[in-house]
Design a protein around this motif. Structure first.
Motif, PDB file in Angstrom:
ATOM      1  N   LEU A  92     -78.729  35.963  -8.746  1.00 31.33           N
ATOM      2  CA  LEU A  92     -79.653  37.091  -8.613  1.00 31.33           C
ATOM      3  C   LEU A  92     -78.892  38.415  -8.610  1.00 31.33           C
ATOM      4  O   LEU A  92     -79.308  39.381  -9.241  1.00 31.33           O
ATOM      5  CB  LEU A  92     -80.456  36.925  -7.316  1.00 31.33           C
ATOM      6  N   LEU A  93     -77.767  38.452  -7.941  1.00 26.43           N
ATOM      7  CA  LEU A  93     -76.942  39.662  -7.899  1.00 26.43           C
ATOM      8  C   LEU A  93     -76.187  39.910  -9.208  1.00 26.43           C
ATOM      9  O   LEU A  93     -75.828  41.040  -9.503  1.00 26.43           O
ATOM     10  CB  LEU A  93     -75.909  39.559  -6.766  1.00 26.43           C
ATOM     11  N   SER A  94     -75.954  38.866  -9.978  1.00 27.65           N
ATOM     12  CA  SER A  94     -75.032  38.969 -11.109  1.00 27.65           C
ATOM     13  C   SER A  94     -75.652  39.026 -12.485  1.00 27.65           C
ATOM     14  O   SER A  94     -75.094  39.688 -13.373  1.00 27.65           O
ATOM     15  CB  SER A  94     -74.065  37.775 -11.084  1.00 27.65           C
ATOM     16  N   MET A  95     -76.763  38.357 -12.724  1.00 25.48           N
ATOM     17  CA  MET A  95     -77.264  38.174 -14.096  1.00 25.48           C
ATOM     18  C   MET A  95     -77.451  39.498 -14.837  1.00 25.48           C
ATOM     19  O   MET A  95     -76.805  39.746 -15.843  1.00 25.48           O
ATOM     20  CB  MET A  95     -78.582  37.388 -14.094  1.00 25.48           C
ATOM     21  N   ASP A  96     -78.347  40.354 -14.386  1.00 26.47           N
ATOM     22  CA  ASP A  96     -78.593  41.624 -15.071  1.00 26.47           C
ATOM     23  C   ASP A  96     -77.381  42.536 -14.989  1.00 26.47           C
ATOM     24  O   ASP A  96     -77.086  43.277 -15.924  1.00 26.47           O
ATOM     25  CB  ASP A  96     -79.806  42.340 -14.469  1.00 26.47           C
ATOM     26  N   SER A  97     -76.691  42.489 -13.860  1.00 25.71           N
ATOM     27  CA  SER A  97     -75.538  43.376 -13.674  1.00 25.71           C
ATOM     28  C   SER A  97     -74.427  43.057 -14.667  1.00 25.71           C
ATOM     29  O   SER A  97     -73.788  43.965 -15.199  1.00 25.71           O
ATOM     30  CB  SER A  97     -75.019  43.256 -12.238  1.00 25.71           C
ATOM     31  N   LEU A  98     -74.180  41.776 -14.908  1.00 22.49           N
ATOM     32  CA  LEU A  98     -73.164  41.397 -15.897  1.00 22.49           C
ATOM     33  C   LEU A  98     -73.566  41.862 -17.284  1.00 22.49           C
ATOM     34  O   LEU A  98     -72.741  42.381 -18.035  1.00 22.49           O
ATOM     35  CB  LEU A  98     -72.959  39.877 -15.897  1.00 22.49           C
ATOM     36  N   ALA A  99     -74.826  41.704 -17.631  1.00 22.15           N
ATOM     37  CA  ALA A  99     -75.294  42.154 -18.944  1.00 22.15           C
ATOM     38  C   ALA A  99     -75.127  43.664 -19.081  1.00 22.15           C
ATOM     39  O   ALA A  99     -74.795  44.169 -20.155  1.00 22.15           O
ATOM     40  CB  ALA A  99     -76.754  41.759 -19.148  1.00 22.15           C
ATOM     41  N   GLY A 100     -75.318  44.380 -17.993  1.00 21.56           N
ATOM     42  CA  GLY A 100     -75.182  45.830 -18.016  1.00 21.56           C
ATOM     43  C   GLY A 100     -73.756  46.311 -18.240  1.00 21.56           C
ATOM     44  O   GLY A 100     -73.541  47.471 -18.590  1.00 21.56           O
ATOM     45  N   LEU A 101     -72.777  45.448 -18.038  1.00 18.85           N
ATOM     46  CA  LEU A 101     -71.379  45.823 -18.248  1.00 18.85           C
ATOM     47  C   LEU A 101     -70.977  45.824 -19.728  1.00 18.85           C
ATOM     48  O   LEU A 101     -69.926  46.342 -20.078  1.00 18.85           O
ATOM     49  CB  LEU A 101     -70.451  44.875 -17.480  1.00 18.85           C
ATOM     50  N   ALA A 102     -71.827  45.238 -20.563  1.00 21.99           N
ATOM     51  CA  ALA A 102     -71.507  45.190 -21.999  1.00 21.99           C
ATOM     52  C   ALA A 102     -71.451  46.609 -22.556  1.00 21.99           C
ATOM     53  O   ALA A 102     -72.204  47.488 -22.150  1.00 21.99           O
ATOM     54  CB  ALA A 102     -72.566  44.376 -22.744  1.00 21.99           C
ATOM     55  N   GLU A 103     -70.522  46.819 -23.474  1.00 22.29           N
ATOM     56  CA  GLU A 103     -70.380  48.121 -24.117  1.00 22.29           C
ATOM     57  C   GLU A 103     -71.107  48.102 -25.456  1.00 22.29           C
ATOM     58  O   GLU A 103     -71.022  47.132 -26.195  1.00 22.29           O
ATOM     59  CB  GLU A 103     -68.903  48.443 -24.330  1.00 22.29           C
ATOM     60  N   GLY A 104     -71.822  49.177 -25.724  1.00 20.75           N
ATOM     61  CA  GLY A 104     -72.552  49.269 -26.979  1.00 20.75           C
ATOM     62  C   GLY A 104     -71.679  49.817 -28.095  1.00 20.75           C
ATOM     63  O   GLY A 104     -70.826  50.661 -27.870  1.00 20.75           O
ATOM     64  N   ASP A 105     -71.896  49.341 -29.297  1.00 24.22           N
ATOM     65  CA  ASP A 105     -71.222  49.849 -30.487  1.00 24.22           C
ATOM     66  C   ASP A 105     -72.188  50.822 -31.149  1.00 24.22           C
ATOM     67  O   ASP A 105     -73.182  50.416 -31.756  1.00 24.22           O
ATOM     68  CB  ASP A 105     -70.874  48.682 -31.416  1.00 24.22           C
ATOM     69  N   GLN A 106     -71.922  52.121 -31.033  1.00 19.68           N
ATOM     70  CA  GLN A 106     -72.841  53.159 -31.503  1.00 19.68           C
ATOM     71  C   GLN A 106     -73.137  53.041 -32.997  1.00 19.68           C
ATOM     72  O   GLN A 106     -74.249  53.309 -33.424  1.00 19.68           O
ATOM     73  CB  GLN A 106     -72.298  54.547 -31.195  1.00 19.68           C
ATOM     74  N   GLU A 107     -72.154  52.654 -33.789  1.00 20.31           N
ATOM     75  CA  GLU A 107     -72.394  52.519 -35.226  1.00 20.31           C
ATOM     76  C   GLU A 107     -73.409  51.420 -35.498  1.00 20.31           C
ATOM     77  O   GLU A 107     -74.314  51.584 -36.326  1.00 20.31           O
ATOM     78  CB  GLU A 107     -71.086  52.228 -35.963  1.00 20.31           C
ATOM     79  N   VAL A 108     -73.265  50.299 -34.798  1.00 15.02           N
ATOM     80  CA  VAL A 108     -74.202  49.189 -34.993  1.00 15.02           C
ATOM     81  C   VAL A 108     -75.587  49.582 -34.474  1.00 15.02           C
ATOM     82  O   VAL A 108     -76.602  49.295 -35.123  1.00 15.02           O
ATOM     83  CB  VAL A 108     -73.685  47.904 -34.306  1.00 15.02           C
ATOM     84  N   VAL A 109     -75.648  50.253 -33.325  1.00 13.99           N
ATOM     85  CA  VAL A 109     -76.940  50.705 -32.788  1.00 13.99           C
ATOM     86  C   VAL A 109     -77.606  51.646 -33.790  1.00 13.99           C
ATOM     87  O   VAL A 109     -78.800  51.512 -34.088  1.00 13.99           O
ATOM     88  CB  VAL A 109     -76.772  51.398 -31.412  1.00 13.99           C
TER      89      VAL A 109
END
Length: 183
Positions: A92-109
């Protein structure tokens, strides 16, 4: 390192039958609700909820509280985990928080935004804000990581507050950049 697979089964159940976790710390603002409704309208249900089985056989949510709330009568797919209460709290503490640590690639976005059309203005705005948010976050982190300029300071101990005010005024009158601190 050996990683255990804790998924024990998949079940399809009415969303309202799932027990919300009393320690779910995520709040779901109206904008998020609207974006999920719009995604449901354009694509449909596309991600299972995560739960574990209680001793009485009911399923308690770890992830998917908003999806449960949007339509309690909807049949949803649930990944049922073989975890205990303590492990469920860790997830519960980790699932969304871990996903939030991902870095976005602006070119792909940027490319995704060019080639993906939203029928819903809510989704279009949500996607646009994601791109802006990623860029703003990256810029803030880059700014924060810059080394601070060196400063050379002098600390002067004063007899009391009155002395501090007098000395501060005298130094400022002489054009010296200074400020009062109290410890």
């Amino acid at each position: 390192m050996s990683i255990r697979n804790r998924i024990k089964e998949h079940r399809r159940v009415p969303a309202g039958d799932l027990i919300p976790h009393e320690q779910n710390w995520r709040n779901h603002p109206d904008l998020q609700r609207d974006a999920l409704r719009a995604l449901y309208a354009e694509v449909g249900f596309a991600r299972s909820l995560l739960a574990y089985e209680l001793p009485d056989g009911r399923l308690k949510l770890i992830d998917g509280h908003l999806r449960r709330e949007l339509d309690p009568d909807m049949l949803v797919d649930v990944e049922v985990l073989d975890v205990d209460d303590a492990e469920a709290r860790k997830l519960l503490l980790s699932m969304d928080s871990l996903a939030g640590l991902a870095e976005g690639d602006q070119e792909v976005v940027s490319e995704l935004l060019k080639i993906t059309q939203a029928n819903s203005p809510v989704l279009a705005e949500f996607w646009r804000s994601l791109a802006e948010s990623e860029a703003a976050t990256r810029a803030a982190l880059e700014e924060a990581s810059k080394p601070l300029p060196e400063k050379f300071l002098i600390v002067i101990e004063c007899q009391d507050e009155k002395h501090q005010v007098q000395l501060l005024q005298k130094l400022q009158d002489q054009g010296i950049s200074c400020r009062a601190l109290v410890s």
